[in-house]
Design a protein around this motif. Structure first.
Motif, PDB file in Angstrom:
ATOM      1  N   ALA A  77       0.825  -1.209   0.000  1.00  0.00           N
ATOM      2  CA  ALA A  77       0.000   0.000   0.000  1.00  0.00           C
ATOM      3  C   ALA A  77       0.858   1.258   0.000  1.00  0.00           C
ATOM      4  O   ALA A  77       0.497   2.264  -0.624  1.00  0.00           O
ATOM      5  N   LEU A  78       1.999   1.213   0.684  1.00  0.00           N
ATOM      6  CA  LEU A  78       2.857   2.399   0.752  1.00  0.00           C
ATOM      7  C   LEU A  78       3.514   2.724  -0.589  1.00  0.00           C
ATOM      8  O   LEU A  78       3.938   3.866  -0.805  1.00  0.00           O
ATOM      9  N   GLN A  79       3.598   1.750  -1.474  1.00  0.00           N
ATOM     10  CA  GLN A  79       4.170   2.018  -2.794  1.00  0.00           C
ATOM     11  C   GLN A  79       3.383   3.088  -3.545  1.00  0.00           C
ATOM     12  O   GLN A  79       3.901   3.765  -4.427  1.00  0.00           O
ATOM     13  N   ARG A  80       2.120   3.261  -3.172  1.00  0.00           N
ATOM     14  CA  ARG A  80       1.273   4.254  -3.841  1.00  0.00           C
ATOM     15  C   ARG A  80       1.428   5.658  -3.254  1.00  0.00           C
ATOM     16  O   ARG A  80       0.826   6.603  -3.760  1.00  0.00           O
ATOM     17  N   VAL A  81       2.205   5.789  -2.178  1.00  0.00           N
ATOM     18  CA  VAL A  81       2.343   7.076  -1.486  1.00  0.00           C
ATOM     19  C   VAL A  81       3.603   7.782  -1.963  1.00  0.00           C
ATOM     20  O   VAL A  81       4.708   7.232  -1.870  1.00  0.00           O
TER      21      VAL A  81
END
Length: 451
Positions: free
Chosen positions: A195-199
């Motif tokens: 999920a953090l890859q999208r931040v």
């Protein structure tokens, strides 16, 4: 007046040194109204830390344990949320980041119900509080009734759970979602990597990490992690901390967070019954949450609960301690309890140097024995799993874990966490929840009923 250090608590002679050491940590970290997790690394009041601390403090002073929880609850927002940090105005802003002037809760959070004072963060942490409050009451019911403790905290704790089950049901499946890696408490777990890859991370010059002043870089989240954490906070702050406005770049359903919510609903039912209210709504919510937890997050093939990424609506293929903590839920189907016990005893979570449970599978691709929640074994998660094992009458495994916990707490100097491959103490020393939960495992009646 008898010193708290000398207050009689049942113990074996061999445990006296450990007990006195744990009490000393709690006394040294007491600020006069609450307890800091660490005098160096964490100089304010943290939400789930204070819940764990109250669980230990109850064996020394029920009054002080009540004050620990009520100090935290005094900073509750009117929408029901309990913020993950309550800032001490006497501590300089540069002692911790993100500092109060970054969160700006009293101004940016005004429309969401933030108090004018004290300043707080705008996100939350796992809901351990109702369980803690019930245990504090149970330790000395007469004192609790005399001071009307439950009557004061029950409405606030109910509002807290209402917030999580309403404003945070972002997936529409009946579970509470977390919108920042700090919220489930396992900050840099590999479960969040996808999920953090999208931040898009904040620029490196947009913040200064105060945690590295007191923690070794090899132990802490990376600068890239922090850049993403800061971005998520800034974006949420800029919406006025409104859970329903806009799209959350990071939103997941975490098994541990929701298991604690289930345990908390059972505790609220017990508190309601004690105060003459109807326990049925809380019992029903606990049953519904257990059903949703199993339906949405259980992976039978893997023998563990998984994190659900709400952006992709898929289960995250990682083995983490968060998937084992649902043992806390008393109404879990027996076959799931048995599978969790098998997973707990498997090579994935059987560490060579400690009986504590690694935060991430030893066999996992992202395992790191030193770095925060990417492998080290933590005392608070061990306490939760110990309680879950007892809940399901797995007493031999529970006692094995308890003995390991107490030994590691003493040998490590009440460390924040342990390297599971060497047994070396990592993170802060004289850590409050380690001391508090050691005291609980030394002092508590192991036949204490589960709400």
């Amino acid at each position: 007046m008898t010193s708290l250090l000398d207050r009689p608590v049942p113990h074996r002679t061999a445990d006296l040194t450990l007990r006195r050491g744990a009490v000393r940590v709690l006394l040294d970290n007491w600020t006069g109204h609450s307890t800091v997790p660490s005098r160096t690394l964490y100089p304010h009041q943290w939400s789930w830390d204070s819940a764990f601390i109250a669980i230990g403090l109850r064996h020394l002073s029920v009054r002080r344990a009540q004050q620990e929880l009520e100090t935290l609850l005094s900073a509750q927002w009117t929408d029901g949320r309990i913020p993950h940090i309550v800032f001490n105005p006497a501590v300089p802003n540069d002692a911790y980041f993100p500092s109060p002037d970054f969160w700006r809760s009293s101004t940016c959070g005004r429309t969401s119900g933030a108090p004018a004072a004290p300043e707080t963060s705008g996100i939350v942490q796992p809901p351990v509080h109702a369980l803690a409050a019930w245990l504090v009451h149970h330790t000395d019911p007469e004192e609790s009734r005399r001071r009307a403790f439950l009557n004061r905290v029950l409405p606030r704790l109910t509002a807290w759970h209402d917030y999580l089950l309403d404003r945070r049901d972002l997936g529409g499946g009946g579970l509470a979602a977390v919108i920042h890696p700090w919220e489930p408490g396992m900050d840099n777990s590999p479960c969040w990597d996808q999920a953090l890859q999208r931040v898009v991370p904040a620029a490196a010059d947009a913040f200064r990490r105060a945690d590295l002043d007191h923690g070794h870089p090899a132990d802490r989240p990376t600068d890239l992690d922090y850049g993403r954490y800061v971005r998520l906070v800034a974006d949420y702050r800029n919406t006025g901390y409104d859970d329903r406005s806009g799209r959350h770049t990071f939103a997941v359903e975490d098994p541990s967070f929701n298991a604690l919510l289930i345990a908390g609903e059972h505790a609220l039912a017990a508190m309601a019954e004690e105060t003459g209210a109807d326990p049925a709504p809380h019992t029903a919510r606990a049953e519904e949450l257990t059903h949703h937890l199993v339906t949405r997050l259980w992976d039978d093939d893997a023998g563990t609960f998984r994190v659900r990424d709400l952006t992709t609506d898929t289960l995250v293929d990682e083995h983490s301690v968060t998937g084992l903590i649902p043992l806390l839920a008393p109404r879990l189907p027996r076959h799931i309890v048995n599978r969790l016990a098998q997973t707990l005893g498997s090579p994935r979570f059987t560490a060579p140097a400690t009986r504590l449970v690694p935060s991430y599978a030893l066999t996992g691709h992202a395992f790191n024995a030193q770095r925060y929640w990417r492998g080290p074994a933590w005392f608070n998660t061990a306490w939760l799993i110990h309680r879950g094992l007892r809940t399901h009458n797995l007493h031999h495994s529970a006692e094995h874990l308890r003995q390991g916990f107490l030994g590691e707490a003493e040998h490590s100097g009440f460390a924040e966490y342990i390297d599971p491959t060497t047994g070396a103490a990592r993170g802060a020393r004289n850590f409050s929840w380690t001391a508090a939960l050691a005291l609980d495992l030394l002092s508590a009646d192991l036949k204490e009923p589960t709400p």
